[in-house]
Design a protein around this motif. Sequence first.
Motif, PDB file in Angstrom:
ATOM      1  N   ILE A 159       0.839  -1.189   0.000  1.00 46.27           N
ATOM      2  CA  ILE A 159       0.000   0.000   0.000  1.00 46.27           C
ATOM      3  C   ILE A 159       0.880   1.247   0.000  1.00 46.27           C
ATOM      4  O   ILE A 159       1.938   1.268   0.626  1.00 46.27           O
ATOM      5  CB  ILE A 159      -0.951   0.004   1.225  1.00 46.27           C
ATOM      6  CG1 ILE A 159      -1.928   1.190   1.178  1.00 46.27           C
ATOM      7  CG2 ILE A 159      -0.154   0.028   2.532  1.00 46.27           C
ATOM      8  CD1 ILE A 159      -3.008   1.140   2.249  1.00 46.27           C
ATOM      9  N   LYS A 160       0.441   2.251  -0.740  1.00 39.98           N
ATOM     10  CA  LYS A 160       1.089   3.565  -0.724  1.00 39.98           C
ATOM     11  C   LYS A 160       0.179   4.483   0.089  1.00 39.98           C
ATOM     12  O   LYS A 160      -0.797   5.023  -0.417  1.00 39.98           O
ATOM     13  CB  LYS A 160       1.256   4.101  -2.149  1.00 39.98           C
ATOM     14  CG  LYS A 160       1.963   5.453  -2.233  1.00 39.98           C
ATOM     15  CD  LYS A 160       2.053   5.905  -3.685  1.00 39.98           C
ATOM     16  CE  LYS A 160       2.770   7.238  -3.803  1.00 39.98           C
ATOM     17  NZ  LYS A 160       2.837   7.710  -5.204  1.00 39.98           N
TER      18      LYS A 160
ATOM     19  N   THR B 172      -1.919   2.236  -7.163  1.00 38.19           N
ATOM     20  CA  THR B 172      -1.063   2.312  -8.356  1.00 38.19           C
ATOM     21  C   THR B 172      -0.724   0.881  -8.768  1.00 38.19           C
ATOM     22  O   THR B 172      -1.037  -0.080  -8.064  1.00 38.19           O
ATOM     23  CB  THR B 172       0.233   3.087  -8.069  1.00 38.19           C
ATOM     24  OG1 THR B 172       1.057   2.303  -7.192  1.00 38.19           O
ATOM     25  CG2 THR B 172      -0.040   4.443  -7.439  1.00 38.19           C
ATOM     26  N   ASP B 173      -0.046   0.747  -9.901  1.00 35.77           N
ATOM     27  CA  ASP B 173       0.318  -0.593 -10.357  1.00 35.77           C
ATOM     28  C   ASP B 173       1.242  -1.296  -9.361  1.00 35.77           C
ATOM     29  O   ASP B 173       1.179  -2.521  -9.198  1.00 35.77           O
ATOM     30  CB  ASP B 173       1.003  -0.518 -11.726  1.00 35.77           C
ATOM     31  CG  ASP B 173       0.012  -0.168 -12.840  1.00 35.77           C
ATOM     32  OD1 ASP B 173      -1.200  -0.381 -12.618  1.00 35.77           O
ATOM     33  OD2 ASP B 173       0.459   0.308 -13.893  1.00 35.77           O
ATOM     34  N   CYS B 174       2.126  -0.528  -8.720  1.00 31.29           N
ATOM     35  CA  CYS B 174       3.065  -1.155  -7.779  1.00 31.29           C
ATOM     36  C   CYS B 174       2.557  -1.148  -6.336  1.00 31.29           C
ATOM     37  O   CYS B 174       3.121  -1.837  -5.472  1.00 31.29           O
ATOM     38  CB  CYS B 174       4.445  -0.499  -7.863  1.00 31.29           C
ATOM     39  SG  CYS B 174       4.419   1.294  -7.838  1.00 31.29           S
TER      40      CYS B 174
END
Length: 389
Positions: free
Chosen positions: A67-68, A131-133
Amino acid sequence: MRKIAEINEKISRKSAVVLTVEELKAKVAEVGVTKVAKEVDVITTGTFEPMESSGAIINLGHTDPPIKIRRCWLDGVPAYPGFGAVDLYLGASCAVEAVEGEEVREHGGGHVIEDLIAGKPVQVRAQGQVTDCYPRATFETTITRDTINQFYLFNPRNLYQNFIVGVNGGDRPLFTYLGPLQPRLGNAVYSNPGAISPLINDPDLQVVGIGTRIFLGGGIGYVAWEGTQHFPLQKRLPNRTPIGPAATLALMGDAKQMNPRWVRGCYFKNYGPSLMLGVGVPIPVFNEEIVARCAVQDKDLVAPIVDFSIPRRVRPTFGLVSYAQLKSGRILIEGKVVRTAPLASIFLSRQVAQELKQWIEAGTFTLTEPVASIPMERSFLPQDRWTEF
């Protein structure tokens, strides 16, 4: 002229002569500066007072899926997540967010920091930017001091070199960062512990600098930089002590090694949360001048009496008062006797200096050479250009 290396060698042999700054002042009064300078290696100072410009860096560790974090709450207190996926900064004076229908808690970042240092569990609630990452959108868990990675205090402004005395000349009670101020000069509150305060005893910061090892919250910390609102150009008495707020320091240290006895969350009614913090600074005795500076007494130090009833940046004052007068419990303002009280715990400030002394005598705390001096030419810039919306 002693050197740090010589003093550290004596510390390692447990033969260093260490006095608290109060013991030093008494010794100088008894035998004089010259004799004390020959006999003493280290002087310990200390304070225990509110330092709201404090906070903690916390790294939670990555989740799976990762998680960001872009919004986060620790026990309901917002933590700033805008500089890494799972890095947080928890400000000591950040208040718990109110929940509709629930009574507002007198709780803030300082309390969460204290709980983590004490090993207590803290609830985490986080929202992420997908996001993708970093595909995870939300995250909830319970953390403790031992289940997170880095947990260290990074305090932008601690150890004010002197401060103000707050009074209220108006006709209603005021709730301030000094606590309640009663109307019509009903009380006076001061926050600095006076002659035992660390930077009062090194007024020109000749000894303390970037990299100085200190007692911070019951663990080992360091001076990281000048503090915010650092104002060494404050007017000074002939003994070089400032007549009001002057130098400040930014401090940091590993919170996992700290003790909740010396790091306590607190709350000021109708103002907000803060943090009571114990900080001790060792002063190596290089020469007689250092001893002479540390011999300063409360009667030789002054602070301005500031009227908080005037809601301006520059408030009127009732002149200067000595710390000896403040500690007597009564001062005279325009012919009226006004009760005084300290925000700093004088008792615990003494205990900080005493505990640091014991560390040094036991050989577990050595001194460091500063890697750079603290700037002594900083001006204090106000925000006078503003637009009213």
